[in-house]
Design a protein around this motif. Structure first.
Motif, PDB file in Angstrom:
ATOM      1  N   SER A 362      -0.836  -7.372   1.231  1.00 14.16           N
ATOM      2  CA  SER A 362      -0.005  -6.190   1.478  1.00 14.16           C
ATOM      3  C   SER A 362       0.040  -5.331   0.224  1.00 14.16           C
ATOM      4  CB  SER A 362       1.415  -6.609   1.860  1.00 14.16           C
ATOM      5  OG  SER A 362       2.048  -7.245   0.762  1.00 14.16           O
ATOM      6  N   ALA A 363       0.278  -4.043   0.408  1.00 16.15           N
ATOM      7  CA  ALA A 363       0.424  -3.150  -0.742  1.00 16.15           C
ATOM      8  C   ALA A 363       1.574  -3.583  -1.652  1.00 16.15           C
ATOM      9  CB  ALA A 363       0.616  -1.711  -0.254  1.00 16.15           C
ATOM     10  N   THR A 391      -2.714  -3.398   3.145  1.00 22.29           N
ATOM     11  CA  THR A 391      -2.052  -2.669   4.217  1.00 22.29           C
ATOM     12  C   THR A 391      -0.556  -2.961   4.166  1.00 22.29           C
ATOM     13  OG1 THR A 391      -2.206  -2.091   6.567  1.00 22.29           O
ATOM     14  CG2 THR A 391      -2.284  -4.428   6.022  1.00 22.29           C
ATOM     15  N   GLY A 392       0.183  -2.498   5.181  1.00 18.29           N
ATOM     16  CA  GLY A 392       1.612  -2.771   5.253  1.00 18.29           C
ATOM     17  C   GLY A 392       2.480  -1.675   4.674  1.00 18.29           C
ATOM     18  N   ALA A 399      -1.649   1.500  -8.391  1.00 20.55           N
ATOM     19  CA  ALA A 399      -2.066   0.173  -7.953  1.00 20.55           C
ATOM     20  C   ALA A 399      -3.580   0.124  -7.769  1.00 20.55           C
ATOM     21  CB  ALA A 399      -1.347  -0.209  -6.661  1.00 20.55           C
ATOM     22  N   PHE A 400      -4.186   1.232  -7.306  1.00 16.77           N
ATOM     23  CA  PHE A 400      -5.657   1.322  -7.267  1.00 16.77           C
ATOM     24  C   PHE A 400      -6.204   1.086  -8.676  1.00 16.77           C
ATOM     25  CE2 PHE A 400      -5.077   3.252  -3.168  1.00 16.77           C
ATOM     26  CZ  PHE A 400      -6.308   3.318  -2.540  1.00 16.77           C
ATOM     27  N   ASP A 401      -5.671   1.818  -9.618  1.00 17.50           N
ATOM     28  CA  ASP A 401      -6.147   1.709 -11.004  1.00 17.50           C
ATOM     29  C   ASP A 401      -5.940   0.294 -11.537  1.00 17.50           C
ATOM     30  OD1 ASP A 401      -6.628   4.415 -10.732  1.00 17.50           O
ATOM     31  OD2 ASP A 401      -4.842   5.027 -11.855  1.00 17.50           O
ATOM     32  N   TYR A 402      -4.809  -0.291 -11.192  1.00 18.65           N
ATOM     33  CA  TYR A 402      -4.493  -1.645 -11.660  1.00 18.65           C
ATOM     34  C   TYR A 402      -5.513  -2.656 -11.150  1.00 18.65           C
ATOM     35  CZ  TYR A 402      -2.348  -6.257 -11.435  1.00 18.65           C
ATOM     36  OH  TYR A 402      -2.131  -7.604 -11.513  1.00 18.65           O
ATOM     37  N   SER A 612       8.122  -9.094   8.165  1.00 27.74           N
ATOM     38  CA  SER A 612       6.711  -8.750   7.923  1.00 27.74           C
ATOM     39  C   SER A 612       6.513  -7.872   6.691  1.00 27.74           C
ATOM     40  CB  SER A 612       6.110  -8.066   9.155  1.00 27.74           C
ATOM     41  OG  SER A 612       6.823  -6.884   9.457  1.00 27.74           O
ATOM     42  N   GLY A 613       7.597  -7.631   5.921  1.00 31.04           N
ATOM     43  CA  GLY A 613       7.444  -6.976   4.630  1.00 31.04           C
ATOM     44  C   GLY A 613       7.567  -5.469   4.636  1.00 31.04           C
TER      45      GLY A 613
END
Length: 654
Positions: A362-363, A391-392, A399-402, A612-613
Motif C-alpha cells: 500500500s502507499a 495502491t490503496g 515516496a517515488f523518490d524514496y 483495509s487501510g
C-alpha cells in the motif's frame, strides 16, 4: 509541467514484455500496428468489442460452449458480455501448473516459511471440492471464509470456484457484527474459519467470535474450522464443527472444473461499510478472468516462474487479485502478520529470503518506510525484485523518490488505482513508459477513462472527476439483493447517466499520458470555490519530520461559512508546538497556496483507518457535522475504533 523521470525500462525489458508480444500478435493476426502504447490504448477503448475479443483469442480462453456476441450493448450497467460462453476461472488458474514446481510460498511474522507444490495444491483443492459436493454444495451456493492470508484460504477459494459455487471472505481482524453485516446478505451454506491468529507478536483467540457468527447465520449447513492458533482448537467448538485438516487427510478425489456461464457469479466483495451496510458487490467468472489476464500480463508483466507478492488480508480485494498470478504460471507469495513485526524491515527481509519478483504493498506502507528513514537496499539483497506496486492511496512524489534512492534504483515502480468495485486497477503500470515522480504511468487497456470538469467535459492538465464512459467486463454484474439495480446505479451512474463516476479526483498529463490522483471526490476540500484534493495536503504534511500522520476535512457550516481543521498524529507522542504548526502552514503555502492552509491544526492520538487501510475522511466529516453515529460510521469495519472518540467529543465544540 513535466515531472521528473526516475526510471525507464531497457530495450530488452520492453521487448521481453507480454505487451510487446501482444502487439506483434496484433500485427500478424489482425494486421493492426501501433506506434506506441497511447495508440494501442486509444484503439482498445474505441473498438471495445474488437479489443476484448482479442483478449479472448490471444490468451486462448478455454470455453466449453461458444459465445454468441462479445457485448450486448454499450449501455452501462445493463450490458452483457460473451453471452452463451461457459468457462471456469479456476480451470485457467491451474492451466500452467507443473506438479513438482512451487505454487505457493507462505511466510508469517513468526519467521515460518513454507513452500507448497502444484501437486500438493491440486490434491488439497480436489479433496475439499469433493467434500463440498458430498455435503450438497452446488453451483451458485455461497461458501464464506473467516481466514487470514494463509494457503488454506487459497485452497478453499479454488475448491469453491472449481465447482461453480460463490466465494466470499473476510479477515479475522473483523468484528463479529461487521462479518455478519457482510455474510448475512448472501445467505451462505458453509463457513470456513480459524480459531484465532497472531498479529504484532500477540495471539488473538477468535473462538467466541466464530460462534457468534455461526449463531447469526441460520442458513449455514456446515462449519469447517482450521486450528491455526491452537492445535486443540476444536475442543472449544461444538462437536458438529469439522476440522478442515481431517478433510484433507481423509477425503480424496479428482480435480474437475464445473463450466459456468460467462456471467455467473465468481465471488462477492464488499464496500468498506464505514457508514452503513456494506454493498455486496458481485463479479462474474468471465469478466474477472479476462480482466486479470489482461492486467497481470500487460500492466504487471508477470512471467512464468516468477514470484508475485502483495501484502494483503482476505478482506481486501487485493487478496483476490493476487490469485490471478497463477494465470501467468507464476507462484503466489502469501504473508500473514504485521508488516512491521518484529521490526519495520520485516517485509524487506522476507523479500530477500523468498526472492520475490513483484512486490506489492500500500502507499501508506511506503510512506511509513520513508518517514522512518529505512534504507532496505543497504541492508538486504533485493536483486530479485523487478517491480514494486503500490495502491490503496495516492503515492506522493517524495515516496517515488524514496523508493529509487533507498529501496532499489533499477526497479519498475507501478503506482496503480482501481477498487473493490472492479477488482482490478483502472490505471497503473506499463513496460513501454518511463516512471515519472508522482505519476501513475497510464490508463489501462480497455479502460475508457477521462477527467471531467464541472460541465462534464473531458479535460487534461487540470483537476477533474474520474469517469469511465465505456463498459468493462469486470464491472459488477449486480449488487446482491439490489432490486432493479437501484443501489448499483445510484453508486456509479447517477451523476453522469450511462457513465461510471468513480469518486476520485484526477489530473491527466497531456505530455507523459500519466495521471495523478488527488483523493476521493466525496472527501474533497472546497475552499472558496477551489477544489483541493486531500492528497495535496498529505503530501506537504508528510515532509514535516515531527508529524507521523494526518487527516483533513472541510466542513460546510451555516451562512456559507467553512471550517477546515487538520488533525495530526505526532511521532513518538511528541507535543504539537507552535513551531511545528508554522512549519506545516509554511510548507502548504510554499507548495500550493494560502487556500491549502487549515483553519486550525489539532493534535490527536491516532488517525482513524478502515481495516483495509483507508483514511476515514468522509465518516469523520459526518461526525463533525453532527450526524448520528450510526449513520456516520461502522466501528466494526475499523482498524482502530478507539481513535474516533476524540472526534466525537470534538464535534460538540464546533
Amino acid at each position: 509541467m513535466m515531472s521528473k523521470k526516475l526510471w525507464e525500462g531497457s530495450k530488452q525489458f520492453k521487448e521481453h514484455s507480454h505487451l510487446h508480444d501482444y502487439k506483434l500478435w496484433l500485427a500478424t493476426s489482425k494486421g493492426l500496428k501501433f506506434k506506441n502504447y497511447q495508440e494501442l490504448w486509444q484503439w482498445s477503448v474505441t473498438e471495445v468489442e474488437d479489443f476484448w475479443e482479442s483478449m479472448w483469442n490471444y490468451f486462448n480462453v478455454i470455453s466449453h460452449k461458444p459465445y454468441s456476441k462479445v457485448l450486448s450493448s454499450h449501455q452501462m450497467p445493463d450490458c452483457k458480455w460473451f453471452e452463451g460462453a461457459t468457462i471456469n476461472y479456476a480451470e485457467h488458474l491451474f492451466r500452467k501448473a507443473k506438479d513438482n514446481e512451487t505454487a505457493i510460498i507462505f511466510g508469517n511474522e513468526a519467521g515460518i516459511n513454507q513452500d507448497i507444490s502444484w501437486l500438493e495444491l491440486k490434491t488439497k483443492v480436489a479433496s475439499l471440492a469433493t467434500y463440498f459436493k458430498s455435503i450438497g454444495v452446488t453451483k451458485g451456493d455461497r461458501v464464506v471464509a473467516f481466514l487470514p492470508n494463509i494457503p488454506e484460504a487459497t485452497i478453499a477459494f479454488l475448491a469453491v470456484n472449481s465447482i461453480g459455487a460463490i466465494w466470499s471472505s473476510t479477515s479475522p481482524d473483523f468484528g463479529s457484527e461487521s462479518v455478519v453485516d457482510r455474510f448475512a446478505q448472501i445467505e451462505p451454506k458453509v463457513l470456513i474459519a480459524v480459531d484465532g491468529y497472531q498479529y504484532n507478536g500477540k495471539p488473538y483467540d477468535k473462538s467466541n467470535i466464530v460462534n457468534a457468527i455461526v449463531d447469526a447465520l441460520p442458513t449455514l449447513k456446515k462449519v469447517l474450522v482450521l486450528p491455526y492458533l491452537n492445535t486443540n482448537a476444536l475442543d472449544n467448538f461444538p462437536k458438529h464443527y469439522e476440522n478442515i485438516n481431517h478433510i484433507f487427510n481423509t477425503v480424496s478425489g479428482e480435480l474437475t472444473f464445473e463450466p459456468v456461464a460467462f456471467n455467473h457469479p465468481i465471488w462477492v466483495l464488499y464496500s468498506s461499510g464505514t457508514t452503513g451496510l456494506p454493498k455486496a458487490i458481485v463479479h462474474s467468472h468471465g469478466g474477472i478472468l479476462l480482466e486479470h489476464l489482461k492486467y497481470m500480463a500487460f500492466h504487471n508483466d508477470v512471467h512464468e516462474g516468477e514470484r508475485f507478492f502483495w501484502f494483503s488480508t482476505t478482506g481486501w480485494m487485493m487478496w483476490n487479485f493476487v490469485q490471478a498470478a497463477f494465470l501467468m504460471g507464476a507462484s503466489i507469495v502469501l504473508y500473514d502478520g504485521s508488516p512491521t513485526y518484529p521490526n519495520f524491515n520485516a517485509l524487506w527481509k522476507f523479500s530477500e529470503d523468498v526472492k520475490i519478483a513483484h512486490f506489492g504493498t500500500s502507499a501508506p506502507y511506503l510512506v511509513a518506510c520513508m518517514k522512518k528513514g529505512l534504507m532496505p537496499k543497504a541492508e538486504f539483497d533485493l536483486y530479485s525484485i523487478r517491480s514494486i506496486s503500490s495502491t490503496g492511496a495516492p503515492l506522493p512524489p517524495e515516496a517515488f523518490d524514496y523508493v529509487y534512492a533507498n529501496i532499489k534504483d533499477d526497479v519498475w515502480l507501478c503506482s496503480m488505482a482501481g477498487g473493490t468495485d472492479v477488482c482490478t486497477a483502472f490505471v497503473g503500470g506499463v513496460p513501454e513508459y518511463a516512471v515519472h515522480s508522482g505519476e501513475i504511468q497510464c490508463r489501462a487497456l480497455g479502460v475508457s477513462l477521462y477527467a471531467y470538469d464541472d460541465h462534464g467535459n473531458p479535460v487534461e492538465d487540470q483537476l477533474g472527476e474520474m469517469v469511465i464512459d465505456k463498459p468493462m467486463p469486470s464491472m459488477p454484474i449486480y449488487f446482491w439483493n439490489d432490486t432493479d439495480n437501484k443501489r448499483y446505479k445510484a453508486s456509479y451512474f447517477e451523476h453522469y447517466p450511462g457513465k461510471w463516476r468513480h469518486g476520485d479526483f484526477i489530473r491527466i498529463n497531456s505530455k507523459t499520458n500519466g495521471l495523478v490522483i488527488y483523493g476521493r471526490s466525496d472527501a474533497t476540500l472546497n475552499r472558496h470555490g477551489i477544489r483541493i484534493g486531500t492528497s495535496e495536503i498529505y503530501r506537504a504534511v508528510n515532509k514535516i519530520k515531527a508529524v507521523e500522520d494526518s487527516l483533513i476535512v472541510n466542513l460546510e457550516l451555516e451562512e456559507g461559512k467553512h471550517y477546515m481543521p487538520l488533525f495530526v498524529k505526532m511521532k513518538n507522542s511528541a507535543k504539537l508546538t507552535d513551531e511545528v504548526k508554522s512549519q506545516i502552514n509554511n510548507q502548504l503555502k510554499k507548495e500550493y497556496s494560502p487556500r491549502h492552509v487549515p483553519d486550525e491544526i489539532i493534535q490527536v492520538d491516532d488517525i482513524p483507518y478502515t481495516i483495509s487501510g483507508k483514511k476515514m475522511e468522509a465518516p469523520i466529516k459526518k461526525i463533525l457535522l453532527g450526524m448520528s453515529l450510526e449513520k456516520s460510521i461502522n466501528f466494526d469495519s475499523m482498524r482502530n475504533p478507539e481513535s474516533v472518540q476524540f472526534f466525537i467529543e470534538f464535534a460538540t465544540q464546533i
